[in-house]
Design a protein around this motif. Structure first.
Motif, PDB file in Angstrom:
ATOM      1  N   SER A   1       0.795  -1.229   0.000  1.00  0.00           N
ATOM      2  CA  SER A   1       0.000   0.000   0.000  1.00  0.00           C
ATOM      3  C   SER A   1       0.829   1.281   0.000  1.00  0.00           C
ATOM      4  O   SER A   1       0.270   2.368   0.101  1.00  0.00           O
ATOM      5  CB  SER A   1      -0.921  -0.004   1.231  1.00  0.00           C
ATOM      6  OG  SER A   1      -0.133   0.072   2.404  1.00  0.00           O
TER       7      SER A   1
ATOM      8  N   SER B   1      -9.007   3.258  -3.555  1.00  0.00           N
ATOM      9  CA  SER B   1      -8.244   4.362  -2.971  1.00  0.00           C
ATOM     10  C   SER B   1      -8.415   5.647  -3.761  1.00  0.00           C
ATOM     11  O   SER B   1      -8.513   5.631  -4.999  1.00  0.00           O
ATOM     12  CB  SER B   1      -6.767   3.962  -2.969  1.00  0.00           C
ATOM     13  OG  SER B   1      -5.965   5.099  -2.810  1.00  0.00           O
ATOM     14  N   SER B   2      -8.364   6.767  -3.053  1.00  0.00           N
ATOM     15  CA  SER B   2      -8.414   8.071  -3.733  1.00  0.00           C
ATOM     16  C   SER B   2      -7.202   8.265  -4.642  1.00  0.00           C
ATOM     17  O   SER B   2      -7.230   9.119  -5.534  1.00  0.00           O
ATOM     18  CB  SER B   2      -8.484   9.196  -2.705  1.00  0.00           C
ATOM     19  OG  SER B   2      -7.378   9.135  -1.829  1.00  0.00           O
TER      20      SER B   2
ATOM     21  N   TYR C   1       1.040   1.688  -7.800  1.00  0.00           N
ATOM     22  CA  TYR C   1       0.036   1.353  -6.778  1.00  0.00           C
ATOM     23  C   TYR C   1      -1.357   1.777  -7.253  1.00  0.00           C
ATOM     24  O   TYR C   1      -2.315   0.999  -7.163  1.00  0.00           O
ATOM     25  CB  TYR C   1       0.393   2.061  -5.463  1.00  0.00           C
ATOM     26  CG  TYR C   1      -0.722   2.061  -4.446  1.00  0.00           C
ATOM     27  CD1 TYR C   1      -0.976   0.944  -3.658  1.00  0.00           C
ATOM     28  CD2 TYR C   1      -1.539   3.185  -4.274  1.00  0.00           C
ATOM     29  CE1 TYR C   1      -2.012   0.936  -2.722  1.00  0.00           C
ATOM     30  CE2 TYR C   1      -2.578   3.189  -3.344  1.00  0.00           C
ATOM     31  CZ  TYR C   1      -2.806   2.068  -2.581  1.00  0.00           C
ATOM     32  OH  TYR C   1      -3.835   2.065  -1.667  1.00  0.00           O
TER      33      TYR C   1
ATOM     34  N   LYS D   1       4.929   9.704  10.100  1.00  0.00           N
ATOM     35  CA  LYS D   1       6.369   9.972  10.078  1.00  0.00           C
ATOM     36  C   LYS D   1       6.640  11.299  10.805  1.00  0.00           C
ATOM     37  O   LYS D   1       7.579  11.419  11.587  1.00  0.00           O
ATOM     38  CB  LYS D   1       6.840  10.031   8.616  1.00  0.00           C
ATOM     39  CG  LYS D   1       8.322  10.187   8.441  1.00  0.00           C
ATOM     40  CD  LYS D   1       8.725   9.993   6.988  1.00  0.00           C
ATOM     41  CE  LYS D   1      10.162  10.440   6.760  1.00  0.00           C
ATOM     42  NZ  LYS D   1      10.561  10.293   5.347  1.00  0.00           N
TER      43      LYS D   1
ATOM     44  N   GLY E   1       9.935  14.719   1.723  1.00  0.00           N
ATOM     45  CA  GLY E   1       9.961  15.017   0.285  1.00  0.00           C
ATOM     46  C   GLY E   1       9.097  16.229  -0.040  1.00  0.00           C
ATOM     47  O   GLY E   1       9.266  17.306   0.537  1.00  0.00           O
TER      48      GLY E   1
ATOM     49  N   ARG F   1      -3.724  16.672   0.642  1.00  0.00           N
ATOM     50  CA  ARG F   1      -4.520  15.463   0.868  1.00  0.00           C
ATOM     51  C   ARG F   1      -5.760  15.782   1.701  1.00  0.00           C
ATOM     52  O   ARG F   1      -5.767  16.699   2.516  1.00  0.00           O
ATOM     53  CB  ARG F   1      -3.700  14.405   1.621  1.00  0.00           C
ATOM     54  CG  ARG F   1      -2.561  13.799   0.808  1.00  0.00           C
ATOM     55  CD  ARG F   1      -3.078  12.917  -0.317  1.00  0.00           C
ATOM     56  NE  ARG F   1      -2.002  12.294  -1.073  1.00  0.00           N
ATOM     57  CZ  ARG F   1      -1.362  12.865  -2.101  1.00  0.00           C
ATOM     58  NH1 ARG F   1      -1.706  14.077  -2.500  1.00  0.00           N
ATOM     59  NH2 ARG F   1      -0.412  12.214  -2.738  1.00  0.00           N
TER      60      ARG F   1
ATOM     61  N   ARG G   1       8.397  11.590  -5.645  1.00  0.00           N
ATOM     62  CA  ARG G   1       7.912  10.503  -6.495  1.00  0.00           C
ATOM     63  C   ARG G   1       8.042  10.901  -7.962  1.00  0.00           C
ATOM     64  O   ARG G   1       7.897  12.093  -8.281  1.00  0.00           O
ATOM     65  CB  ARG G   1       6.440  10.230  -6.148  1.00  0.00           C
ATOM     66  CG  ARG G   1       6.328   9.759  -4.703  1.00  0.00           C
ATOM     67  CD  ARG G   1       4.949   9.819  -4.114  1.00  0.00           C
ATOM     68  NE  ARG G   1       5.055   9.434  -2.708  1.00  0.00           N
ATOM     69  CZ  ARG G   1       4.037   9.147  -1.915  1.00  0.00           C
ATOM     70  NH1 ARG G   1       2.804   9.211  -2.375  1.00  0.00           N
ATOM     71  NH2 ARG G   1       4.251   8.794  -0.671  1.00  0.00           N
TER      72      ARG G   1
ATOM     73  N   GLU H   1       3.593  12.706  -9.091  1.00  0.00           N
ATOM     74  CA  GLU H   1       2.954  13.018  -7.796  1.00  0.00           C
ATOM     75  C   GLU H   1       1.457  13.239  -8.001  1.00  0.00           C
ATOM     76  O   GLU H   1       1.007  13.638  -9.092  1.00  0.00           O
ATOM     77  CB  GLU H   1       3.611  14.277  -7.212  1.00  0.00           C
ATOM     78  CG  GLU H   1       3.023  14.819  -5.907  1.00  0.00           C
ATOM     79  CD  GLU H   1       3.158  13.891  -4.705  1.00  0.00           C
ATOM     80  OE1 GLU H   1       2.331  12.966  -4.586  1.00  0.00           O
ATOM     81  OE2 GLU H   1       4.083  14.104  -3.875  1.00  0.00           O
TER      82      GLU H   1
HETATM   83  O1  G4F Z   1       1.486   9.560   3.452  1.00  0.00           O
HETATM   84  P1  G4F Z   1       1.702   9.238   2.045  1.00  0.00           P
HETATM   85  O2  G4F Z   1       2.765   8.248   1.731  1.00  0.00           O
HETATM   86  O3  G4F Z   1       0.292   8.793   1.484  1.00  0.00           O
HETATM   87  P2  G4F Z   1      -0.303   8.693  -0.003  1.00  0.00           P
HETATM   88  O4  G4F Z   1       0.751   8.588  -1.019  1.00  0.00           O
HETATM   89  O5  G4F Z   1      -1.277   9.802  -0.167  1.00  0.00           O
HETATM   90  O6  G4F Z   1      -1.060   7.291   0.032  1.00  0.00           O
HETATM   91  C1  G4F Z   1      -1.824   6.882   1.159  1.00  0.00           C
HETATM   92  O7  G4F Z   1      -3.183   7.231   0.991  1.00  0.00           O
HETATM   93  C2  G4F Z   1      -3.848   6.561  -0.085  1.00  0.00           C
HETATM   94  C3  G4F Z   1      -5.297   7.062  -0.109  1.00  0.00           C
HETATM   95  O8  G4F Z   1      -5.373   8.188  -0.924  1.00  0.00           O
HETATM   96  C4  G4F Z   1      -3.773   5.062   0.093  1.00  0.00           C
HETATM   97  F1  G4F Z   1      -4.414   4.442  -0.922  1.00  0.00           F
HETATM   98  C5  G4F Z   1      -2.324   4.646   0.153  1.00  0.00           C
HETATM   99  O9  G4F Z   1      -2.253   3.247   0.374  1.00  0.00           O
HETATM  100  C6  G4F Z   1      -1.658   5.377   1.317  1.00  0.00           C
HETATM  101  O10 G4F Z   1      -2.281   4.950   2.505  1.00  0.00           O
HETATM  102  O11 G4F Z   1       2.035  10.575   1.220  1.00  0.00           O
HETATM  103  C7  G4F Z   1       1.216  11.707   1.266  1.00  0.00           C
HETATM  104  C8  G4F Z   1       1.917  12.861   0.576  1.00  0.00           C
HETATM  105  C9  G4F Z   1       2.464  12.508  -0.812  1.00  0.00           C
HETATM  106  O12 G4F Z   1       2.149  13.543  -1.692  1.00  0.00           O
HETATM  107  C10 G4F Z   1       3.973  12.442  -0.613  1.00  0.00           C
HETATM  108  O13 G4F Z   1       4.737  12.801  -1.758  1.00  0.00           O
HETATM  109  O14 G4F Z   1       3.068  13.227   1.359  1.00  0.00           O
HETATM  110  C11 G4F Z   1       4.146  13.462   0.500  1.00  0.00           C
HETATM  111  N1  G4F Z   1       5.396  13.279   1.258  1.00  0.00           N
HETATM  112  C12 G4F Z   1       6.317  14.259   1.478  1.00  0.00           C
HETATM  113  N2  G4F Z   1       7.348  13.759   2.170  1.00  0.00           N
HETATM  114  C13 G4F Z   1       5.831  12.145   1.836  1.00  0.00           C
HETATM  115  C14 G4F Z   1       7.065  12.444   2.407  1.00  0.00           C
HETATM  116  N3  G4F Z   1       5.266  10.903   1.909  1.00  0.00           N
HETATM  117  C15 G4F Z   1       5.966   9.951   2.599  1.00  0.00           C
HETATM  118  N4  G4F Z   1       5.407   8.719   2.716  1.00  0.00           N
HETATM  119  N5  G4F Z   1       7.186  10.202   3.160  1.00  0.00           N
HETATM  120  C16 G4F Z   1       7.784  11.427   3.108  1.00  0.00           C
HETATM  121  O15 G4F Z   1       8.897  11.637   3.620  1.00  0.00           O
END
Ligand code: G4F
Length: 331
Positions: A73, A114-115, A137, A180, A199, A205, A266, A269
């Protein structure tokens, strides 16, 4: 999900991947030894890549409802492991649907869509918005969404999609951005680390509180007819806002402790996600009550407590009596 189902009187069976280390810590609080005559939660070894075992479990348990929440996920990780993500997140759904179809039992099937499937689609996003996935994904989830609809239309299965926007809680995996951040805050305050590396801070969101979403998933399977539903708050906030809200809550300085590391960007994005959940409100009678600022407080307080620190919100009365799930309480 298991906690909600147990509270509603269900017997719950879950699939666990075999691992040489324990990988069930997130259900420790509800686990009861299966020898206990009151046990209603049972775990079975299995894997979404193993159709034989999925069919066996389906045959032996004969479930009334299947909540398919399993996946690789993590969106960023899916760029590194596109084939594995497709195998588990996409084909895993087909394996489950096939096992249900062949069982000839009247099983109700919930697909955790998922959204992320909306990707670059213009917000707000609803059940009628055209998908534009932006990661391996998300592509796998679009496949699963359509397989769910296909089995509904082709075989008359009760198969529904819940298209959930980001839903968070203190149980969120530590590599997703909200957790995190809140975990790093606790570690910084506890003197265990100095910097948090992130990042893209500009992505937006629609963040809601997971226990409220779980109730909605259950309601989707209690409908008379299978259908698809968007679930989200209708509010959007950037990662930067989450960062500042949570650092301000504890009085830490973002500039002092946060650094950008390009490895967390990513290749493609998803810039903005905002749910139009009007249909869920009308049909399921569902309305989220925990909004952004409270969510941040709940998560920061929980991580502070885990780190052995006094939570900021202790005794302030927010959210503590609204839900049947009380595990995020800080006091
Ligand atoms: O927390 P994220 O990794 O969640 P993401 O990509 O939105 O996906 C989650 O939600 C989805 C539902 O819409 C699920 F389907 C999926 O399985 C998961 O649960 O990242 C959120 C945002 C992204 O735009 C990412 O680029 O945060 C940004 N980000 C910035 N720095 C980061 C980071 N994300 C992560 N994981 N780690 C960072 O250091």
């Amino acid at each position: 999900m298991p906690k909600l189902l147990l509270s509603k009187g269900y017997e719950v069976h879950g699939l666990v991947r075999r691992s040489s280390t324990f990988n069930t810590s997130r259900i420790d609080s509800i686990y009861v030894d299966p020898h206990d005559p009151d046990a209603r939660l049972f775990l079975h070894y299995g894997d979404l890549s193993d159709s034989e075992q999925i069919a066996n479990v389906m045959y032996n348990i004969r479930p009334d409802e299947v909540y398919h929440l399993g996946a690789q996920s993590h969106v960023r990780v899916s760029f590194d492991t596109p084939e594995y993500t497709g195998n588990v997140t996409a084909l895993g759904t087909t394996r489950l649907l096939e096992a249900i179809r062949r069982s000839n039992n009247p099983v109700k099937f919930y697909q955790a869509s998922s959204s992320e499937m909306f990707g670059a689609a213009v917000p707000p996003q609803s059940e009628t918005t055209v998908f534009h996935p932006r990661s391996p994904y998300a592509c796998a989830k679009v496949y699963s969404y359509w397989m769910t609809r296909n089995y509904r239309e082709g075989y008359n299965l009760f198969a529904s999609n819940g298209i959930l926007f980001n839903n968070e809680s203190p149980r969120r995996g530590e590599t997703f951005v909200t957790r995190k951040i809140t975990r790093a805050i606790a570690h910084i305050l506890a003197g265990k680390e100095k910097f948090l590396y992130l990042g893209n801070l500009d992505a937006k969101r629609d963040w809601g509180f997971a226990p409220e979403y779980v109730e909605c998933m259950w309601r989707i399977l209690q409908q008379e007819k299978a259908d698809d539903f968007v679930i989200g708050t209708g509010e959007t906030h950037s990662v930067r806002e989450f960062l500042h809200e949570s650092f301000d809550y504890v009085g830490l300085d973002v500039e002092e402790h946060v650094r950008i590391d390009p490895k967390y960007f990513r290749p493609t994005e998803v810039e903005v996600l905002v749910a139009d959940a009007e249909k869920s409100g009308k049909v399921l009678g569902w309305k989220p009550t925990i909004k952004f600022a409270d969510l941040v407080k709940i998560m920061v307080d929980a991580d502070m407590k885990t780190a052995g620190l006094e939570p900021i919100g202790k005794g302030d009365g927010i959210i503590r009596t609204k839900f049947p799930h009380r595990w995020w309480k800080c006091d």
